[in-house]
Write a protein that holds these residues in place. Sequence first.
Motif, PDB file in Angstrom:
ATOM      1  N   LYS A 247      -6.749 -34.831 -32.782  1.00 42.39           N
ATOM      2  CA  LYS A 247      -7.752 -34.242 -33.563  1.00 42.39           C
ATOM      3  C   LYS A 247      -7.059 -32.649 -34.417  1.00 42.39           C
ATOM      4  CE  LYS A 247     -11.561 -35.909 -31.225  1.00 42.39           C
ATOM      5  NZ  LYS A 247     -13.037 -35.109 -30.867  1.00 42.39           N
ATOM      6  N   THR A 248      -7.715 -32.624 -35.385  1.00 43.37           N
ATOM      7  CA  THR A 248      -7.261 -31.260 -36.148  1.00 43.37           C
ATOM      8  C   THR A 248      -7.967 -29.883 -34.889  1.00 43.37           C
ATOM      9  OG1 THR A 248      -7.474 -32.564 -38.666  1.00 43.37           O
ATOM     10  CG2 THR A 248      -7.289 -30.071 -38.340  1.00 43.37           C
ATOM     11  N   MET A 249      -6.884 -29.020 -34.914  1.00 40.77           N
ATOM     12  CA  MET A 249      -7.059 -27.389 -34.772  1.00 40.77           C
ATOM     13  C   MET A 249      -6.358 -26.504 -35.010  1.00 40.77           C
ATOM     14  SD  MET A 249      -4.768 -28.855 -31.197  1.00 40.77           S
ATOM     15  CE  MET A 249      -5.332 -27.163 -30.270  1.00 40.77           C
ATOM     16  N   GLU A 250      -6.631 -25.215 -34.870  1.00 44.01           N
ATOM     17  CA  GLU A 250      -6.963 -24.431 -35.534  1.00 44.01           C
ATOM     18  C   GLU A 250      -6.310 -24.105 -34.922  1.00 44.01           C
ATOM     19  OE1 GLU A 250      -8.526 -22.961 -38.242  1.00 44.01           O
ATOM     20  OE2 GLU A 250      -9.779 -24.944 -38.987  1.00 44.01           O
ATOM     21  N   ILE A 251      -5.369 -23.485 -35.495  1.00 35.33           N
ATOM     22  CA  ILE A 251      -3.634 -22.803 -34.754  1.00 35.33           C
ATOM     23  C   ILE A 251      -3.480 -21.138 -35.549  1.00 35.33           C
ATOM     24  CG2 ILE A 251      -1.569 -23.590 -33.397  1.00 35.33           C
ATOM     25  CD1 ILE A 251      -2.338 -25.942 -33.388  1.00 35.33           C
ATOM     26  N   ALA A 252      -3.262 -20.273 -34.206  1.00 31.67           N
ATOM     27  CA  ALA A 252      -2.643 -19.403 -35.491  1.00 31.67           C
ATOM     28  C   ALA A 252      -1.893 -18.332 -34.051  1.00 31.67           C
ATOM     29  CB  ALA A 252      -3.755 -18.059 -34.046  1.00 31.67           C
ATOM     30  N   ASP A 253      -0.629 -18.848 -35.274  1.00 30.47           N
ATOM     31  CA  ASP A 253       0.829 -18.674 -34.732  1.00 30.47           C
ATOM     32  C   ASP A 253       1.100 -16.831 -35.204  1.00 30.47           C
ATOM     33  OD1 ASP A 253       4.004 -19.027 -34.194  1.00 30.47           O
ATOM     34  OD2 ASP A 253       4.028 -20.338 -36.068  1.00 30.47           O
ATOM     35  N   VAL A 254       1.485 -16.581 -33.672  1.00 29.70           N
ATOM     36  CA  VAL A 254       1.556 -15.069 -34.430  1.00 29.70           C
ATOM     37  C   VAL A 254       2.951 -14.717 -33.504  1.00 29.70           C
ATOM     38  CG1 VAL A 254       0.173 -12.739 -32.944  1.00 29.70           C
ATOM     39  CG2 VAL A 254      -1.227 -14.446 -33.338  1.00 29.70           C
ATOM     40  N   GLY A 255       3.798 -14.040 -34.439  1.00 30.77           N
ATOM     41  CA  GLY A 255       4.544 -13.316 -34.897  1.00 30.77           C
ATOM     42  C   GLY A 255       5.615 -14.626 -35.137  1.00 30.77           C
ATOM     43  N   ALA A 256       5.103 -15.284 -35.939  1.00 30.93           N
ATOM     44  CA  ALA A 256       5.528 -16.375 -36.584  1.00 30.93           C
ATOM     45  C   ALA A 256       7.300 -16.423 -37.057  1.00 30.93           C
ATOM     46  CB  ALA A 256       4.979 -17.560 -37.129  1.00 30.93           C
ATOM     47  N   GLY A 257       7.157 -15.458 -37.942  1.00 29.57           N
ATOM     48  CA  GLY A 257       8.831 -15.579 -38.277  1.00 29.57           C
ATOM     49  C   GLY A 257       8.353 -16.059 -39.244  1.00 29.57           C
ATOM     50  N   PRO A 258       9.432 -16.688 -40.361  1.00 25.46           N
ATOM     51  CA  PRO A 258       9.321 -16.920 -41.466  1.00 25.46           C
ATOM     52  C   PRO A 258       8.707 -18.844 -41.090  1.00 25.46           C
ATOM     53  CG  PRO A 258      11.540 -17.210 -40.975  1.00 25.46           C
ATOM     54  CD  PRO A 258      10.993 -16.746 -39.989  1.00 25.46           C
ATOM     55  N   GLY A 259       7.607 -18.975 -39.845  1.00 29.24           N
ATOM     56  CA  GLY A 259       6.969 -20.132 -39.905  1.00 29.24           C
ATOM     57  C   GLY A 259       8.071 -21.493 -39.493  1.00 29.24           C
ATOM     58  N   ALA A 260       8.908 -21.429 -38.663  1.00 40.29           N
ATOM     59  CA  ALA A 260       9.370 -22.629 -38.098  1.00 40.29           C
ATOM     60  C   ALA A 260       8.548 -23.476 -37.014  1.00 40.29           C
ATOM     61  CB  ALA A 260      10.367 -22.277 -37.226  1.00 40.29           C
ATOM     62  N   TYR A 261       7.402 -23.196 -36.622  1.00 35.17           N
ATOM     63  CA  TYR A 261       6.637 -23.490 -35.485  1.00 35.17           C
ATOM     64  C   TYR A 261       5.475 -24.287 -36.606  1.00 35.17           C
ATOM     65  CZ  TYR A 261       9.369 -22.391 -31.763  1.00 35.17           C
ATOM     66  OH  TYR A 261      10.799 -21.921 -30.818  1.00 35.17           O
ATOM     67  N   SER A 262       4.569 -23.258 -37.172  1.00 32.36           N
ATOM     68  CA  SER A 262       3.890 -23.250 -38.767  1.00 32.36           C
ATOM     69  C   SER A 262       3.974 -24.079 -38.772  1.00 32.36           C
ATOM     70  CB  SER A 262       4.015 -22.184 -39.083  1.00 32.36           C
ATOM     71  OG  SER A 262       3.327 -21.118 -38.716  1.00 32.36           O
ATOM     72  N   PHE A 263       5.298 -24.518 -39.500  1.00 31.75           N
ATOM     73  CA  PHE A 263       5.740 -26.067 -40.842  1.00 31.75           C
ATOM     74  C   PHE A 263       5.432 -26.629 -40.289  1.00 31.75           C
ATOM     75  CE2 PHE A 263       6.253 -21.625 -43.765  1.00 31.75           C
ATOM     76  CZ  PHE A 263       5.503 -22.466 -44.836  1.00 31.75           C
ATOM     77  N   TRP A 264       6.389 -26.855 -39.089  1.00 31.69           N
ATOM     78  CA  TRP A 264       6.074 -28.224 -38.389  1.00 31.69           C
ATOM     79  C   TRP A 264       5.030 -28.645 -37.270  1.00 31.69           C
ATOM     80  CZ3 TRP A 264       4.904 -27.665 -32.600  1.00 31.69           C
ATOM     81  CH2 TRP A 264       5.627 -29.219 -31.716  1.00 31.69           C
ATOM     82  N   LEU A 265       3.252 -27.613 -37.192  1.00 29.37           N
ATOM     83  CA  LEU A 265       1.955 -28.025 -36.848  1.00 29.37           C
ATOM     84  C   LEU A 265       1.660 -28.947 -37.625  1.00 29.37           C
ATOM     85  CD1 LEU A 265       2.467 -24.835 -34.204  1.00 29.37           C
ATOM     86  CD2 LEU A 265       2.561 -27.597 -33.773  1.00 29.37           C
ATOM     87  N   ALA A 266       1.911 -27.689 -39.451  1.00 28.92           N
ATOM     88  CA  ALA A 266       1.546 -28.535 -40.266  1.00 28.92           C
ATOM     89  C   ALA A 266       0.829 -29.825 -40.974  1.00 28.92           C
ATOM     90  CB  ALA A 266       1.483 -27.428 -41.397  1.00 28.92           C
TER      91      ALA A 266
END
Length: 263
Positions: free
Chosen positions: A42-61
């Motif tokens: 299911k869609t999760m609300e995820i906080a990527d804290v100290g994410a830099g330019p988003g290596a994990y953020s965009f993978w999760l999105a």
Amino acid sequence: MENNIDVKLFYENSYNEEAREARDTLEFVRSKIIISRYLSDKTMEIADVGAGPGAYSFWLAKMGHRVHLLDLAQKHIDIAKQKSQINNISLASYSCADARNLPYDDESMDLVLLMGALYHLQSRESRLKCLTEAFRVLKHGGYMLCTVISRYTSLIASLKYDLIDIWVIEYLKKVVNTGILDKSTLPLAYCHTPKEIFSEVSDADFKNIQLIAVEGIGNALGDNSLLKDERTTEHLFKCIELTESIPELLGVSRNIMAIGRKP
């Protein structure tokens, strides 16, 4: 709590985090494997804290999750926004803020990632503030995943890369005894022992705490990149996973991930 202006300036003016992401492939692939264990269909609300330019953020999105990217450096926020436009991948929010003061509501996140925020907090007070903020914004039953640098990383690197002229023994003694890295390496850098990060996560009221070696015994290799041979790489990952939670081997890893659940 310490002032982290030097950390902000370091990432704004001196350091290329995107280049590190491209270089340290073993760390990033292993981290994704571990994070995947805590993802829902299911869609999760995820906080990527100290994410830099988003290596994990965009993978999760890309998986369909709503990701809130936060970083101390505006440079990283700007790069992430550019990535979003170029790749047509939207993040839920972008925040230039301190990990010790999150701009999120109480119990608003299903998952909180602290994949580097604790690297630069030398005082226990600051690290606990960062962890308790993650606890605050998590929903009940949610998980926090944080990565720390192993206390013995510098010592192992001095042997791996024949850096004895640089990483002199007196300096290594200081790092092993205090966890504090010299400013010439990273500003306000701090390295944890496994026992220490377990204690801090516990003191922030998290339960069901686990410690997992990220690179694990793979840190014995010449660098932090994946092997070119697919068969050997597969064998490496099986060996790392087999030993990832053995207490006696946790400190050998370059990075250690601590996982805690909010009851």
